[in-house]
Design an enzyme around this catalytic site. Structure first.
Site, mmCIF file in Angstrom:
data_model
loop_
_atom_site.group_PDB
_atom_site.id
_atom_site.type_symbol
_atom_site.label_atom_id
_atom_site.label_comp_id
_atom_site.label_asym_id
_atom_site.label_seq_id
_atom_site.Cartn_x
_atom_site.Cartn_y
_atom_site.Cartn_z
ATOM 1 N N GLY A 155 12.411 47.437 34.345
ATOM 2 C CA GLY A 155 11.405 47.999 34.023
ATOM 3 C C GLY A 155 11.840 48.773 32.707
ATOM 4 N N GLN B 254 11.482 54.906 25.797
ATOM 5 C CA GLN B 254 12.793 54.939 26.158
ATOM 6 C C GLN B 254 13.682 54.191 25.050
ATOM 7 O OE1 GLN B 254 12.082 53.223 30.259
ATOM 8 N NE2 GLN B 254 14.049 54.299 30.554
ATOM 9 N N CYS C 213 16.751 55.754 36.909
ATOM 10 C CA CYS C 213 15.967 55.443 35.566
ATOM 11 C C CYS C 213 17.278 55.200 34.489
ATOM 12 C CB CYS C 213 15.241 56.793 35.195
ATOM 13 S SG CYS C 213 14.426 56.737 33.750
ATOM 14 N N LEU C 214 16.870 54.351 33.633
ATOM 15 C CA LEU C 214 18.096 54.059 32.692
ATOM 16 C C LEU C 214 18.042 55.099 31.603
ATOM 17 C CD1 LEU C 214 16.725 50.336 31.896
ATOM 18 C CD2 LEU C 214 18.814 51.062 33.349
ATOM 19 N N HIS D 261 6.230 54.191 38.063
ATOM 20 C CA HIS D 261 7.432 54.781 36.983
ATOM 21 C C HIS D 261 7.330 54.554 35.677
ATOM 22 C CE1 HIS D 261 12.014 55.753 36.891
ATOM 23 N NE2 HIS D 261 11.651 55.465 35.784
ATOM 24 N N GLU D 262 7.116 53.320 35.444
ATOM 25 C CA GLU D 262 7.052 53.153 33.837
ATOM 26 C C GLU D 262 5.634 53.814 33.086
ATOM 27 O OE1 GLU D 262 9.365 51.995 32.722
ATOM 28 O OE2 GLU D 262 10.525 51.332 34.448
ATOM 29 N N HIS E 114 6.360 57.205 32.434
ATOM 30 C CA HIS E 114 7.043 57.382 31.072
ATOM 31 C C HIS E 114 6.326 57.633 30.023
ATOM 32 C CE1 HIS E 114 11.392 57.217 31.639
ATOM 33 N NE2 HIS E 114 11.171 56.173 32.446
HETATM 34 ZN ZN ZN Z 1 12.583 55.338 33.770
#
Ligand code: ZN
Length: 174
Positions: free
Chosen positions: A45, A50, A95-96, A137-138, A141
């Site tokens: 995701g 991000q 998380c990226l 989660h997304e 963000h």
């Molecule tokens: Zn994340």
């Protein structure tokens, strides 16, 4: 186009993203970049902030059984909103934007999410399992919330210490 994924503590990750007025080609190009970037790093995701774009757009790709020839389930959502949440579950998240650390996060088990698809059409999805976790989660963000905000302050301190060590080791590896 693969874009650069911004890392914590980049300030855009803490901003509340702007709602999208109209799903046009610009928004669809953003979605395509998000998908390219997510696939490039093998993520499940990605949210627009991000890659430095403060707009309420997310993409999620859950690969089902890799051995099957099933098309991966790909979700592109504009202005996603959790309209219903039920139950609780725990899942080990990463998380990226905060690479190198993982931790168990408490989430709702089932969520109903509404939003607009890539054509600007209203959609509503009920999700469980990994898709439910990824959506929560997304969407976090888009509100400047990171998964480390959902654990105790003690745990967060510990995780951030590990994250800083991870960043240092990455720098030394270059
Ligand atoms: Zn994340």
């Amino acid at each position: 186009m693969v874009r650069k994924i911004l890392k914590y503590p980049e300030s855009v990750l803490r901003k509340i993203s702007e709602p999208v007025d109209r799903v046009d080609d610009e928004v669809r190009a953003l979605m395509a970049d998000l998908v390219d970037t997510m696939r490039h790093v093998g993520g499940i995701g990605l949210a627009a902030p991000q890659i430095g774009v403060s707009m309420r757009v997310i993409v999620i790709e859950i690969r089902e059984d890799e051995t099957e020839d099933k098309e991966p389930q790909i979700i592109r959502l504009v202005n996603p909103e959790i309209v219903e949440a039920r139950g609780t579950t725990r899942f080990e998240e990463g998380c990226l934007s905060i690479p190198g650390i993982k931790t168990n996060v408490r989430r709702s088990e089932v969520v109903v999410v509404s939003g607009l698809d890539e054509e600007g059409k209203e959609v509503r999805t009920e999700a469980t399992g990994l898709l439910s976790i990824a959506l929560q989660h997304e969407i976090d963000h888009l509100d400047g919330i990171l998964f480390i905000d959902r654990v105790s302050s003690l745990k967060r301190e510990f995780l951030l210490k590990r994250y800083r060590r991870h960043l240092l080791s990455q720098e030394q590896a270059l």
